[in-house]
Design an enzyme around this catalytic site. Structure first.
Site, PDB file in Angstrom:
ATOM      1  N   GLU A  53      47.680  42.530  40.389  1.00  0.00           N
ATOM      2  CA  GLU A  53      48.572  41.769  39.519  1.00  0.00           C
ATOM      3  C   GLU A  53      49.818  41.374  40.303  1.00  0.00           C
ATOM      4  OE1 GLU A  53      50.686  42.250  35.125  1.00  0.00           O
ATOM      5  OE2 GLU A  53      50.417  44.032  36.358  1.00  0.00           O
TER       6      GLU A  53
ATOM      7  N   CYS B 218      46.016  44.303  34.057  1.00  0.00           N
ATOM      8  CA  CYS B 218      46.890  45.467  33.869  1.00  0.00           C
ATOM      9  C   CYS B 218      46.928  46.009  32.434  1.00  0.00           C
ATOM     10  CB  CYS B 218      48.290  45.129  34.367  1.00  0.00           C
ATOM     11  SG  CYS B 218      49.313  46.583  34.737  1.00  0.00           S
TER      12      CYS B 218
ATOM     13  N   LYS C 268      46.895  36.597  31.106  1.00  0.00           N
ATOM     14  CA  LYS C 268      47.019  37.932  30.526  1.00  0.00           C
ATOM     15  C   LYS C 268      47.343  37.840  29.037  1.00  0.00           C
ATOM     16  CE  LYS C 268      49.703  42.209  31.337  1.00  0.00           C
ATOM     17  NZ  LYS C 268      50.788  42.770  32.183  1.00  0.00           N
TER      18      LYS C 268
END
Length: 272
Positions: A41, A155, A113
Site C-alpha cells: 500500500e 490494507c 480501497k
C-alpha cells in the site's frame, strides 16, 4: 508453478525515490525469475502531512511511479501488482488505488480501497483516511494472471469479511492484501487475519507490506506474507528490513483444499 516476488518497502515522502525503488524492484524480480511482483500500500508516497503530500499527489495519468512501473514491467516482461498509489480524483479528493500491470505495461485492473482507516488507537495514534480519500465501492478481480484469478484489496479492507466472501464467491485463486499496518495492530492481528482470509476464501493471500521507520514519523509493521489456501505461511519477510522476497505458488493446491473442505460450495445465505 509460478514464482512471485514481494517488495517490502519503507516508502518515504520523496516520490522520485519511491519510484526508483519500484522500478529497480520490477527489474530485479524479473531477473530472479519471478513472473509477478507485488508491492505494498502507498508504494509511491507515504506522508501523513497532507499539506505536504498534496504537492506530490496528482492525477493517475501524471503519476510518475505508475508510469515508471509500467515502463519497467514492459521492458522486463513481468506482471506487477502495485499495492496502491495515492491519486488525485478531483474535487479536492484522493483515491487509494491499486493497479495490476501486465507484461506489456498496460493497466489490466484498478481497485480503489473501499474501507477507510478511521481509528483512534490506545498507543495514541489517530488516523482519518476518509478526510482526504474517497472510498471505492466495487469488487475487482482479474483473471489469467500468473497466480490465476487475482482479487484486489488494500490494507484495512482485511477487517471486513463480506469483501473476502465476495472474492471467494468470485472463485479467486489469489487475493492481494497490500498494507501499511501500524505496529500495534500488526502485532495483535496481522498474521491471524491474513491466515483467516486465505482459509475463508480457500485461496492464496499475498500481502506485501511497508516496514520500519518512515520519513513522516510513522512506523509500520512489515512481515510481508504469502499464505496458502490451507492457512500455511509460505513466506514471512520479518519486521525489520525492506527488500525482495520470493515464493512459489502451487495453483494445484487450491483444488486440493477446496476438495477437502468445500466451504465455498457449502455456503448458505443467513436470514436476518
Amino acid at each position: 508453478m509460478p514464482k512471485i516476488a514481494l517488495l517490502q518497502m519503507t516508502s518515504g515522502v520523496d516520490p522520485e525515490a519511491n519510484a526508483a525503488t519500484l522500478e529497480h524492484a520490477v527489474t530485479k524480480a524479473a531477473a530472479e525469475g519471478a513472473e509477478m511482483l507485488f508491492t505494498p500500500e502507498m508504494s509511491g508516497l507515504l506522508d501523513r502531512d497532507r499539506k505536504r503530500a498534496a504537492e506530490s499527489i496528482v492525477a493517475e495519468q501524471e503519476t510518475a511511479a505508475l508510469a515508471r512501473v509500467r515502463d519497467a514491467a514492459s521492458r522486463a516482461g513481468i506482471w506487477a501488482s502495485l499495492g496502491s498509489l495515492a491519486v488525485d480524483v478531483g474535487g479536492g479528493r484522493w483515491a487509494n488505488r491499486a493497479f495490476v500491470i501486465d507484461p506489456q505495461g498496460q493497466i489490466a485492473a484498478r481497485y480503489d480501497k473501499i474501507h477507510m482507516f478511521d481509528v483512534d488507537l490506545a498507543s495514541g495514534e489517530s488516523w482519518r483516511e476518509s478526510n482526504a480519500y474517497q472510498a471505492g465501492n466495487g469488487v475487482t478481480t482479474i483473471g489469467d494472471t500468473p497466480v490465476g484469478r487475482l482479487g484486489l484489496t488494500v490494507c484495512y479492507d482485511i477487517r471486513f469479511p463480506a469483501l473476502f466472501d465476495a472474492l471467494g464467491q468470485a472463485q479467486c485463486d489469489c487475493i492481494a492484501i497490500p498494507a501499511a499496518f501500524t505496529v500495534p495492530t500488526g502485532t495483535a492481528h496481522w498474521h491471524v487475519l491474513q491466515r483467516a482470509r486465505a482459509i475463508e476464501a480457500s485461496a492464496f493471500v499475498v500481502a506485501a507490506a511497508q516496514v520500519g521507520e518512515h520519513a513522516d514519523g510513522r512506523r509500520t509493521y512489515g512481515h510481508s506474507l504469502v499464505v496458502d489456501p490451507w492457512g500455511e505461511v509460505l513466506l514471512d519477510m520479518g519486521g525489520e528490513e525492506p527488500g525482495l522476497g520470493f515464493a512459489d505458488i502451487d495453483l494445484a493446491r487450491i483444488a486440493e483444499v477446496r476438495a477437502q473442505v468445500p466451504s465455498l460450495a457449502n455456503r448458505r445465505e443467513i436470514a436476518n
